[in-house]
Write an enzyme that holds these catalytic residues in place. Structure first.
Site, mmCIF file in Angstrom:
data_model
loop_
_atom_site.group_PDB
_atom_site.id
_atom_site.type_symbol
_atom_site.label_atom_id
_atom_site.label_comp_id
_atom_site.label_asym_id
_atom_site.label_seq_id
_atom_site.Cartn_x
_atom_site.Cartn_y
_atom_site.Cartn_z
ATOM 1 C CB SER A 157 -0.910 0.031 1.230
ATOM 2 O OG SER A 157 -1.696 -1.137 1.300
HETATM 3 N N1 SAH Z 1 -0.569 -5.050 4.104
HETATM 4 C C1 SAH Z 1 0.231 -5.389 2.931
HETATM 5 C C2 SAH Z 1 -0.469 -5.067 1.630
HETATM 6 C C3 SAH Z 1 -1.465 -6.085 1.355
HETATM 7 S S1 SAH Z 1 -2.160 -6.225 -0.233
HETATM 8 C C4 SAH Z 1 1.576 -4.758 3.000
HETATM 9 O O1 SAH Z 1 1.820 -3.946 3.895
HETATM 10 O O2 SAH Z 1 2.411 -5.097 2.156
HETATM 11 C C5 SAH Z 1 -3.473 -7.317 0.256
HETATM 12 C C6 SAH Z 1 -3.053 -8.705 0.649
HETATM 13 O O3 SAH Z 1 -4.233 -9.373 1.091
HETATM 14 C C7 SAH Z 1 -2.514 -9.560 -0.497
HETATM 15 O O4 SAH Z 1 -1.255 -10.070 -0.153
HETATM 16 C C8 SAH Z 1 -3.544 -10.674 -0.652
HETATM 17 O O5 SAH Z 1 -2.987 -11.916 -1.025
HETATM 18 C C9 SAH Z 1 -4.139 -10.734 0.736
HETATM 19 N N2 SAH Z 1 -5.471 -11.341 0.847
HETATM 20 C C10 SAH Z 1 -6.525 -11.239 0.008
HETATM 21 N N3 SAH Z 1 -7.579 -11.927 0.493
HETATM 22 C C11 SAH Z 1 -7.176 -12.481 1.675
HETATM 23 C C12 SAH Z 1 -7.815 -13.302 2.662
HETATM 24 N N4 SAH Z 1 -9.079 -13.702 2.543
HETATM 25 N N5 SAH Z 1 -7.098 -13.654 3.744
HETATM 26 C C13 SAH Z 1 -5.807 -13.277 3.899
HETATM 27 N N6 SAH Z 1 -5.155 -12.494 2.994
HETATM 28 C C14 SAH Z 1 -5.827 -12.101 1.905
#
Ligand code: SAH
Length: 203
Positions: A52
């Site tokens: 993000s």
């Molecule tokens: N917080 C992260 C950015 C995350 S992007 C950072 O600081 O880098 C969103 C993430 O959510 C992705 O890696 C994706 O694989 C994950 N995601 C999507 N659906 C999910 C679920 N149901 N449970 C766990 N992770 C999930």
């Protein structure tokens, strides 16, 4: 980054600004994008996922309303950057990622940086992690059509769920606060996240 992108906007919580100043963001982005690590934008990190934008990480952390006793659930570990920021302020962070490869890379990265108060988990974060509930804050870095029931249930009284709610294209960053009598919502701005992939969100 802290001065121009955060303090100059509406990030006023000094603990959040200090955390954002102390976590080396370049350690969380792919090597070929390191010169853009502090840019005012999200960056691709593989597996169709992104880290993000710094401002959004700071805003979500500020809206979580943490203190040093806080127990936090971070849904969507991705690179582990948001978890590292939360861990600077809170007592302990449980972070869940559905893509095992990302989860393991994030866990190794956090260990290398000496972050000891984060527990990394692989699974569907829309179901939360009931074993460590209730949480003082739950921060979700992926978009859902509505707040997943399990996450509301695992929120402590006076706890806050910070989650982008909307459709796949555009969402509103939403803060749901649990009180003794129910749940109160407020909006913290438009945003754009990847979908929360779950039977409880976007399948
Ligand atoms: N917080 C992260 C950015 C995350 S992007 C950072 O600081 O880098 C969103 C993430 O959510 C992705 O890696 C994706 O694989 C994950 N995601 C999507 N659906 C999910 C679920 N149901 N449970 C766990 N992770 C999930």
């Amino acid at each position: 980054m802290v001065r121009r992108q955060l303090a100059a906007r509406d990030i006023k919580d000094r603990r959040v600004l200090a955390a954002m100043a102390s976590v080396p963001r370049e350690c969380f982005v792919p090597p070929h994008l390191r010169d853009q690590a502090y840019a005012d934008s999200p960056l691709p990190v593989g597996h169709d996922q992104t880290i993000s934008q710094p401002y959004i990480v700071a805003l979500m952390t500020q809206e979580a309303g943490l203190d040093r006793h806080a127990r936090v659930l971070d849904v969507g570990t991705g690179t582990g950057y948001q978890a590292a920021i939360l861990a600077k302020i809170a007592h302990h962070v449980w972070t869940i990622e559905r893509i095992a490869e990302l989860a393991h890379a994030a866990e190794a990265r956090l260990a290398n940086l000496g972050v000891r108060n984060v527990t990394s988990l692989v699974g569907d974060g829309a179901m939360g992690h009931p074993e460590a509930a209730p949480y003082d804050a739950i921060v979700v870095a992926a978009a859902a059509p509505e707040p997943p029931t399990a996450l509301l249930e695992q929120l402590a009284v006076q706890g806050r769920l910070v989650i982008p709610l909307g459709d796949r294209a555009l969402q509103e960053l939403t803060v749901v606060e649990r009180t003794a009598t129910g749940f109160h919502h407020h909006m913290a701005g438009a945003c754009r996240f990847v979908p929360l992939v779950s039977s409880e969100a976007f399948s």
